[in-house]
Design an enzyme around this catalytic site. Structure first.
Site, PDB file in Angstrom:
ATOM      1  N   GLU A   1       0.851  -1.187   0.000  1.00 21.35           N
ATOM      2  CA  GLU A   1       0.000   0.000   0.000  1.00 21.35           C
ATOM      3  C   GLU A   1       0.887   1.238   0.000  1.00 21.35           C
ATOM      4  O   GLU A   1       1.826   1.331   0.791  1.00 21.35           O
ATOM      5  CB  GLU A   1      -0.908   0.002   1.229  1.00 21.35           C
TER       6      GLU A   1
ATOM      7  N   GLU B   1      -2.694  11.353   2.977  1.00 22.55           N
ATOM      8  CA  GLU B   1      -3.775  11.207   3.944  1.00 22.55           C
ATOM      9  C   GLU B   1      -3.830  12.483   4.770  1.00 22.55           C
ATOM     10  O   GLU B   1      -2.797  13.069   5.094  1.00 22.55           O
ATOM     11  CB  GLU B   1      -3.540  10.022   4.873  1.00 22.55           C
TER      12      GLU B   1
END
Length: 291
Positions: A170, A175
Site C-alpha cells: 500500500e 492522507e
C-alpha cells in the site's frame, strides 16, 4: 490508508503494453494504462510539479457536465458500511450525492450525515482499469476538514485481494486527518510494517496555514527501490528497502484509490464541532512515466 483495505471491484481489465524508461540504467516493459481513445492529451504544462523529464501516460481531468458520474472506464465504486477494517462509520455508495463531477473540471467526493444520523461517502478505485508501476503519480486536491474526517489518495498492489493486505503493498500518497488542518501524511505499508507500523513521514503547511483552504498537488516519484513524497513540488520523505522491516513489495503495478472516510481508529470520530457535508474536490489525477 492506514488500515486493512477491502475491495469489491470485478471489472474486466483492459491494458496497453508499452516500454518506458525507469532510471539511468533500467528499461522496464510495463503495463501502461487504459484510455478512452488511442492516446492521452498532454496536460503536463498545467501541473505545479516539475514534469520536464516525464511523459504523461494517463490522466483524468474530470471534465464533464455537473452531476455526471466519474468515468466508468476508469473508476469503480466500492460500497458498504462494514467499517473497512478500521471501525469507520460511513456507508460508501454509488450515489451522485456522494461522487459527481461539478461541471468546472473537478470531481467532488462528498461525505454526508443523513437524516437517520448515519454517514455516507464514496470510495473509488481504478482496479483492473488503470494500473501502473513506477513514475510520478499525482493529484491536485482540495481536502475537507473537521474532527473525524479522513480523505485519502492512495494505491494498492494490483494483485490484491489475491495477494492479501499488507503483502500486496500500500502506498498512501496523501492522507489528511481533519482535526489537523496544517498537516498531511505519506506512508507505505507492507509485510511486517503495516497499520500503526507503516513507514513514512508528515508534511506541515509551509506558511502555517491549513491544507483545506486551497488546492495542493500531492505526489509520489516512484522508482525501483525508492518512493519520494512531495507537496506542491516540495519533497518531504523518501523511503527505500533499507527503511522497511520486511520485504519491499513496491516494484509492481498498483491501482489508484480516492475516498473520504468518516471516523476510524486513527482520526477518531466526528463530534459537535464537525459540520457536514464535507467535500474533497479533485482537479485531476495524473500518471507520468519518468526517466
Amino acid at each position: 490508508m492506514s488500515r486493512r483495505p477491502t475491495t469489491s471491484a470485478a471489472a474486466v481489465r483492459r491494458t496497453v503494453t508499452t516500454t518506458v524508461g525507469l532510471g539511468a540504467a533500467t528499461a522496464l516493459l510495463a503495463t501502461a494504462l487504459t484510455w478512452t481513445e488511442n492516446n492521452v492529451t498532454d496536460h503536463s504544462e498545467l501541473t505545479s510539479t516539475d514534469t520536464a523529464q516525464a511523459a504523461l501516460v494517463w490522466s483524468d481531468e474530470f471534465d464533464g457536465a455537473a452531476g455526471q458520474a466519474p468515468d466508468p472506464a476508469y473508476w469503480n465504486h466500492e460500497t458498504g458500511d462494514h467499517g473497512w477494517g478500521n471501525e469507520e462509520l460511513q456507508n460508501y455508495t454509488t450515489s451522485r450525492d456522494n461522487s459527481a463531477l461539478d461541471g468546472e473540471g473537478n470531481l467532488v467526493i462528498t461525505a454526508r450525515q443523513e437524516a437517520d444520523g448515519g454517514f455516507t461517502s464514496a470510495r473509488m478505485t481504478t482496479q483492473n482499469k488503470v494500473e501502473h508501476a513506477h513514475g510520478r503519480v499525482e493529484a491536485r486536491i482540495k481536502v475537507p476538514t473537521g474532527q473525524g474526517v479522513w480523505p485519502a489518495f492512495w494505491m494498492l498492489g494490483a494483485d490484491f485481494p489475491d495477494t492479501p493486505w499488507p503483502d500486496s503493498g500500500e502506498i498512501d500518497v496523501m492522507e489528511h486527518i481533519g482535526s489537523e488542518p496544517g498537516t498531511v501524511h505519506g506512508t507505505v505499508h507492507g509485510p511486517g510494517y503495516s497499520g500503526g507500523d507503516g513507514v513514512g513521514g508528515s508534511y506541515d503547511h509551509p506558511d502555517g496555514g491549513a491544507f483545506p483552504d486551497d488546492f495542493h498537488v500531492y505526489a509520489v516519484d516512484w522508482a525501483p527501490g525508492s518512493i519520494t513524497w512531495s507537496v506542491d513540488g516540495v519533497p518531504f520523505q523518501t523511503v527505500t528497502p533499507a527503511d522497511v522491516s520486511g520485504d519491499w513489495v513496491f516494484d509492481q503495478e498498483f491501482f489508484l484509490i480516492l475516498n473520504v472516510a468518516v471516523g476510524g481508529q486513527w482520526p477518531g470520530y466526528p463530534d459537535e464541532t464537525t459540520s457536514f457535508p464535507q467535500e474533497m474536490v479533485v482537479d485531476y489525477v495524473r500518471v507520468y512515466d519518468t526517466e
